[in-house]
Design a protein around this motif. Structure first.
Motif, PDB file in Angstrom:
ATOM      1  N   ASN A 154      99.068 -58.579  19.199  1.00  0.00           N
ATOM      2  CA  ASN A 154      99.756 -59.869  19.312  1.00  0.00           C
ATOM      3  C   ASN A 154      99.919 -60.412  17.897  1.00  0.00           C
ATOM      4  OD1 ASN A 154     100.321 -62.655  19.557  1.00  0.00           O
ATOM      5  ND2 ASN A 154      99.433 -62.685  21.636  1.00  0.00           N
ATOM      6  N   PHE A 155     101.148 -60.322  17.383  1.00  0.00           N
ATOM      7  CA  PHE A 155     101.387 -60.687  15.989  1.00  0.00           C
ATOM      8  C   PHE A 155     101.034 -62.137  15.706  1.00  0.00           C
ATOM      9  CE2 PHE A 155     104.945 -57.341  16.352  1.00  0.00           C
ATOM     10  CZ  PHE A 155     104.053 -56.324  16.100  1.00  0.00           C
ATOM     11  N   ALA A 156     101.407 -63.022  16.605  1.00  0.00           N
ATOM     12  CA  ALA A 156     101.163 -64.454  16.387  1.00  0.00           C
ATOM     13  C   ALA A 156      99.674 -64.763  16.361  1.00  0.00           C
ATOM     14  CB  ALA A 156     101.861 -65.270  17.470  1.00  0.00           C
ATOM     15  N   ALA A 157      98.895 -64.128  17.283  1.00  0.00           N
ATOM     16  CA  ALA A 157      97.461 -64.401  17.355  1.00  0.00           C
ATOM     17  C   ALA A 157      96.750 -63.894  16.103  1.00  0.00           C
ATOM     18  CB  ALA A 157      96.873 -63.738  18.593  1.00  0.00           C
ATOM     19  N   ILE A 158      97.145 -62.699  15.635  1.00  0.00           N
ATOM     20  CA  ILE A 158      96.522 -62.152  14.409  1.00  0.00           C
ATOM     21  C   ILE A 158      96.895 -62.997  13.198  1.00  0.00           C
ATOM     22  CG2 ILE A 158      96.442 -60.157  12.881  1.00  0.00           C
ATOM     23  CD1 ILE A 158      96.883 -58.384  15.308  1.00  0.00           C
ATOM     24  N   ALA A 159      98.161 -63.457  13.164  1.00  0.00           N
ATOM     25  CA  ALA A 159      98.598 -64.299  12.053  1.00  0.00           C
ATOM     26  C   ALA A 159      97.802 -65.588  12.001  1.00  0.00           C
ATOM     27  CB  ALA A 159     100.086 -64.597  12.185  1.00  0.00           C
ATOM     28  N   GLN A 160      97.540 -66.170  13.170  1.00  0.00           N
ATOM     29  CA  GLN A 160      96.748 -67.402  13.212  1.00  0.00           C
ATOM     30  C   GLN A 160      95.305 -67.131  12.783  1.00  0.00           C
ATOM     31  OE1 GLN A 160      96.751 -69.283  17.052  1.00  0.00           O
ATOM     32  NE2 GLN A 160      95.796 -71.168  16.315  1.00  0.00           N
TER      33      GLN A 160
ATOM     34  N   LYS B 107     103.552 -58.134  11.501  1.00  0.00           N
ATOM     35  CA  LYS B 107     104.519 -57.207  12.083  1.00  0.00           C
ATOM     36  C   LYS B 107     104.856 -56.097  11.088  1.00  0.00           C
ATOM     37  CE  LYS B 107     109.110 -56.991  14.196  1.00  0.00           C
ATOM     38  NZ  LYS B 107     110.333 -57.738  14.559  1.00  0.00           N
ATOM     39  N   ARG B 108     105.018 -56.475   9.823  1.00  0.00           N
ATOM     40  CA  ARG B 108     105.359 -55.465   8.814  1.00  0.00           C
ATOM     41  C   ARG B 108     104.210 -54.480   8.630  1.00  0.00           C
ATOM     42  NH1 ARG B 108     106.597 -58.660   5.113  1.00  0.00           N
ATOM     43  NH2 ARG B 108     104.881 -58.473   3.623  1.00  0.00           N
ATOM     44  N   ALA B 109     102.974 -54.976   8.658  1.00  0.00           N
ATOM     45  CA  ALA B 109     101.815 -54.093   8.552  1.00  0.00           C
ATOM     46  C   ALA B 109     101.762 -53.120   9.722  1.00  0.00           C
ATOM     47  CB  ALA B 109     100.537 -54.925   8.500  1.00  0.00           C
ATOM     48  N   TYR B 110     102.118 -53.576  10.904  1.00  0.00           N
ATOM     49  CA  TYR B 110     102.122 -52.728  12.096  1.00  0.00           C
ATOM     50  C   TYR B 110     103.197 -51.651  11.984  1.00  0.00           C
ATOM     51  CZ  TYR B 110     102.676 -51.399  17.020  1.00  0.00           C
ATOM     52  OH  TYR B 110     102.776 -50.686  18.198  1.00  0.00           O
ATOM     53  N   GLU B 111     104.388 -52.032  11.512  1.00  0.00           N
ATOM     54  CA  GLU B 111     105.489 -51.073  11.374  1.00  0.00           C
ATOM     55  C   GLU B 111     105.173 -50.026  10.313  1.00  0.00           C
ATOM     56  OE1 GLU B 111     108.720 -53.662  10.554  1.00  0.00           O
ATOM     57  OE2 GLU B 111     109.130 -54.112  12.679  1.00  0.00           O
ATOM     58  N   GLU B 112     104.515 -50.451   9.224  1.00  0.00           N
ATOM     59  CA  GLU B 112     104.140 -49.495   8.181  1.00  0.00           C
ATOM     60  C   GLU B 112     103.106 -48.505   8.693  1.00  0.00           C
ATOM     61  OE1 GLU B 112     102.772 -51.617   4.800  1.00  0.00           O
ATOM     62  OE2 GLU B 112     104.750 -52.374   4.223  1.00  0.00           O
ATOM     63  N   ALA B 113     102.159 -49.003   9.486  1.00  0.00           N
ATOM     64  CA  ALA B 113     101.119 -48.132  10.030  1.00  0.00           C
ATOM     65  C   ALA B 113     101.670 -47.102  10.998  1.00  0.00           C
ATOM     66  CB  ALA B 113     100.051 -48.974  10.717  1.00  0.00           C
ATOM     67  N   GLN B 114     102.829 -47.412  11.622  1.00  0.00           N
ATOM     68  CA  GLN B 114     103.443 -46.475  12.561  1.00  0.00           C
ATOM     69  C   GLN B 114     104.212 -45.362  11.872  1.00  0.00           C
ATOM     70  OE1 GLN B 114     105.692 -49.272  15.097  1.00  0.00           O
ATOM     71  NE2 GLN B 114     104.433 -48.557  16.818  1.00  0.00           N
ATOM     72  N   GLN B 115     104.519 -45.556  10.589  1.00  0.00           N
ATOM     73  CA  GLN B 115     105.291 -44.547   9.863  1.00  0.00           C
ATOM     74  C   GLN B 115     104.415 -43.321   9.628  1.00  0.00           C
ATOM     75  OE1 GLN B 115     108.520 -44.769   9.067  1.00  0.00           O
ATOM     76  NE2 GLN B 115     108.602 -46.783  10.045  1.00  0.00           N
ATOM     77  N   PRO B 116     104.960 -42.122   9.803  1.00  0.00           N
ATOM     78  CA  PRO B 116     104.179 -40.902   9.554  1.00  0.00           C
ATOM     79  C   PRO B 116     103.816 -40.791   8.078  1.00  0.00           C
ATOM     80  CG  PRO B 116     106.499 -40.357   9.878  1.00  0.00           C
ATOM     81  CD  PRO B 116     106.350 -41.820  10.217  1.00  0.00           C
TER      82      PRO B 116
END
Length: 275
Positions: free
Chosen positions: A20-26, A36-45
């Motif tokens: 939950n991006f909003a909950a982690i941001a808070q 969200k950007r950290a999550y997308e980067e972590a998904q990259q191979p």
């Protein structure tokens, strides 16, 4: 990107749960888009970066031979001409740069610091082939004999017009008189007035000239000859040689040899009385 946010996102990914991006941001007091950007980067191979293999050099087959030639004091140009006749197809600049790196490495690897003790040693060298013009435009090419006591930094310099062995002996006698005695040892360059080059192996075995050896014995000091490519071992007199460049300001400011000799004598006095 904050490392703590990356770690939190990875924890969700390990558990196969979309965060939950909003909950982690808070929770971490940041913008949800950062999470969200950290999550997308972590998904990259993860892409493995393999270093490129080193390209073979044209010099590789000749490096062992080059090292042998450098050990006996050969110049980069002489080595280049030699290996060129044995199949080397590269340019001189490659050989020059390789030789420069080798000499720099050898000097710093093998040079031992020389500690100076009162009355122990002196260092001798020449400042060779210096040219100045008098006030009429006539050129005067001369040499300077350099003698320095490393512990006290007491110096003796004098102008000479030729560098024969007799001149060296006369200059050293004058230096002993000027400095008030003879040290236990004197360090010399690999000069022809000192070393019998015909009987010496450069970098391996140094044979002193017999006449010079007798002069040293009569004077009562131990002569020591520095190895080639080891200027640091007599760095005090090397520094003095650079200092004599102060004579350049007298270009076009003197009339004859006598004036020139007086200028050098005055420089010697100044160097010994400067703080």
């Amino acid at each position: 990107m904050r490392q703590d946010i990356r770690e939190e996102v990875r924890r969700f990914m390990i558990e196969d749960i979309k965060p939950n991006f909003a909950a982690i941001a808070q929770q971490y007091n940041c913008d949800y888009r950062t999470v969200k950007r950290a999550y997308e980067e972590a998904q990259q191979p993860q892409v493995e970066h393999h270093p490129k293999p080193a390209r073979p050099s044209k010099l590789d087959p000749f490096k062992e031979k080059i090292s042998e030639k450098l050990e006996i004091g050969c110049s980069a140009m002489a080595i280049f001409k030699f290996i060129e006749k044995h199949g080397f197809t590269g340019k001189y600049s490659i050989v020059r740069d390789h030789c420069a790196k080798y000499k720099h490495h050898q000097v710093h690897k093998a040079t031992i610091r020389v500690e100076h003790t009162a009355g122990l040693s002196a260092q001798v060298d020449w400042k060779e082939e210096m040219t100045l013009y008098n006030n009429e435009g006539r050129s005067f090419t001369f040499n300077i004999f350099l003698y320095v006591l490393p512990y006290s930094k007491l110096k003796y310099i004098t102008l000479i017009f030729e560098r024969s062995q007799d001149t060296l002996f006369n200059c050293m006698d004058d230096a002993f008189d000027h400095t008030g005695g003879v040290p236990s040892e004197i360090w010399f360059d690999n000069m022809k007035q000192v070393v019998d080059h015909a009987k010496s192996d450069i970098g391996q075995r140094v044979v002193l000239n017999e006449r010079f050896k007798q002069f040293s014995k009569d004077a009562g000091y131990q002569p020591i000859v520095c190895r080639v490519f080891r200027p640091q071992t007599k760095g005090v007199v090397e520094a003095l040689a650079r200092t004599t460049e102060r004579l350049r300001v007298y270009n076009n400011e003197f009339s004859d040899e006598v004036d020139l000799i007086n200028i050098v004598d005055e420089l010697c006095y100044d160097l010994n009385h400067e703080v």
